[in-house]
Design a protein around this motif. Structure first.
Motif, PDB file in Angstrom:
ATOM      1  N   SER A 256     -83.617  67.306  31.094  1.00  0.00           N
ATOM      2  CA  SER A 256     -82.539  67.597  32.038  1.00  0.00           C
ATOM      3  C   SER A 256     -81.239  67.993  31.349  1.00  0.00           C
ATOM      4  N   THR A 257     -81.166  67.827  30.017  1.00  0.00           N
ATOM      5  CA  THR A 257     -79.981  68.273  29.288  1.00  0.00           C
ATOM      6  C   THR A 257     -80.092  69.722  28.837  1.00  0.00           C
ATOM      7  N   LEU A 258     -81.262  70.326  29.007  1.00  0.00           N
ATOM      8  CA  LEU A 258     -81.446  71.717  28.609  1.00  0.00           C
ATOM      9  C   LEU A 258     -80.697  72.643  29.553  1.00  0.00           C
ATOM     10  N   PRO A 259     -80.253  73.801  29.080  1.00  0.00           N
ATOM     11  CA  PRO A 259     -79.512  74.726  29.950  1.00  0.00           C
ATOM     12  C   PRO A 259     -80.381  75.213  31.099  1.00  0.00           C
ATOM     13  N   VAL A 261     -81.582  73.506  33.625  1.00  0.00           N
ATOM     14  CA  VAL A 261     -82.584  72.548  34.112  1.00  0.00           C
ATOM     15  C   VAL A 261     -81.871  71.412  34.838  1.00  0.00           C
ATOM     16  N   SER A 262     -82.185  71.233  36.122  1.00  0.00           N
ATOM     17  CA  SER A 262     -81.603  70.139  36.889  1.00  0.00           C
ATOM     18  C   SER A 262     -82.433  68.874  36.696  1.00  0.00           C
ATOM     19  N   SER A 263     -81.838  67.736  37.007  1.00  0.00           N
ATOM     20  CA  SER A 263     -82.552  66.470  36.863  1.00  0.00           C
ATOM     21  C   SER A 263     -83.747  66.387  37.792  1.00  0.00           C
ATOM     22  N   THR A 264     -83.686  67.054  38.943  1.00  0.00           N
ATOM     23  CA  THR A 264     -84.804  67.008  39.884  1.00  0.00           C
ATOM     24  C   THR A 264     -85.941  67.930  39.475  1.00  0.00           C
TER      25      THR A 264
END
Length: 309
Positions: A256-259, A261-264
């Motif tokens: 989720s820290t990748l550009p 990419v949302s946590s969901t």
């Protein structure tokens, strides 16, 4: 005039409002969405849970109010694989109709592929020649190819990122054995179904749509969404393989820290990357151009065609 589409997808329920005129491209005016993640949050027997169905009814009712506030004159509502494949899908649709007065039309998988293909054809134009379109959703994978506005081949396979994550990957991160088994499953299913696509002729342009492919392209260095839809974006086969290798050892929190990419979306990203890599390998695709239009835009374009008629 203003047209609205409520799209009940496997990940997101989205109301898209566009300013639409015959002969002009649909201009996005407003978007209102919620991430229900239907493909991942089904009961063990594959049903939509009562709680999720109630949330869907409430959000559709909310969308009706938003559509009225936005001046929508013509509203369409569609559901895709998560509702289509659920044993209680008809009950969910009946519940939405009773609670809101709105009838959801369930799209067959091949119709999803056809509408996405239409949107891609209109975006890139006739000069693109034969198109091959790959669309990785939450519940299904659509592949289509053709020379005209109707594809010669339109396939829909149960290889959506959310479905595969739910059914095949456990642990955070999943074990190497689970990833290897899922990779084998994806490629076996794809290989069984691709003959019509491979026999249809050599594509002049390979195109990818969907949030999954946009996220993978963003990880590979494509421009962020705030730079607008007209910036060229692409995902190479080499980048897809490199991303698979990175994701297989990352936790959901790390993904989720990748550009882009949302946590969901992070939980299902590995499954989606495995599908992208497999499709590009088996179809001999070196690079997918990312198209900002997909099924929703195809539905709007088809509706405009009917209004013109």
């Amino acid at each position: 005039m203003r047209l609205g589409v409520i799209d009940v997808g496997s990940n997101t329920v989205n109301l898209l409002v566009v300013d639409a005129h015959v002969g002009a491209h649909p201009l996005p005016a407003f978007s209102h969405k919620i991430e229900l993640r239907l493909a991942e949050n089904l009961t063990p027997d594959g049903n939509v849970s009562p709680d999720t169905a109630a949330r869907l009814e409430g959000f559709v009712q909310e969308c009706l109010g938003v559509a009225e506030d936005q001046g929508v004159e013509d509203l369409m509502a569609f559901a895709t694989s998560a509702i289509r494949d659920a044993p209680n899908g008809d009950d969910v649709i009946a519940g939405v109709a009773e609670a809101t007065g709105l009838g959801l039309q369930v799209l067959e998988g091949t119709d999803e592929a056809r509408m996405t293909y239409l949107a891609v054809r209109r975006w890139f134009g006739w000069s693109s020649g034969r198109l091959l379109v790959v669309d990785i959703g939450g519940g299904s994978l659509e592949i289509s190819t053709g020379l005209d506005e109707e594809p010669d081949v339109a396939l829909s396979l149960p290889l959506g990122a959310g479905r595969l994550h739910r059914d095949h990957l456990r642990g955070d991160p999943p074990s190497a054995e689970q990833v290897a088994a899922l990779r084998k499953h994806i490629r076996a299913q794809l290989a069984r179904e691709l003959r019509p696509v491979l026999r249809s002729g050599r594509p002049n342009r390979h195109v990818g749509t969907s949030k999954t492919l946009r996220s993978l392209a963003r990880i590979a260095g494509a421009a962020p969404s705030d730079e607008g839809p007209f910036v060229p974006r692409a995902l190479s086969r080499t980048d897809a393989s490199d991303i698979v290798a990175r994701l297989r050892t990352m936790t959901v929190a790390e993904r989720s820290t990748l550009p882009g990419v949302s946590s969901t979306r992070a939980p299902q990203l590995l499954a989606g990357a495995l599908v992208a890599e497999a499709a590009m390998d088996l179809l001999s695709i070196e690079s997918l151009e990312i198209c900002p239009w997909a099924m929703r835009e195809g539905l709007i374009l088809r509706r405009l065609d009917h209004l013109e008629g």
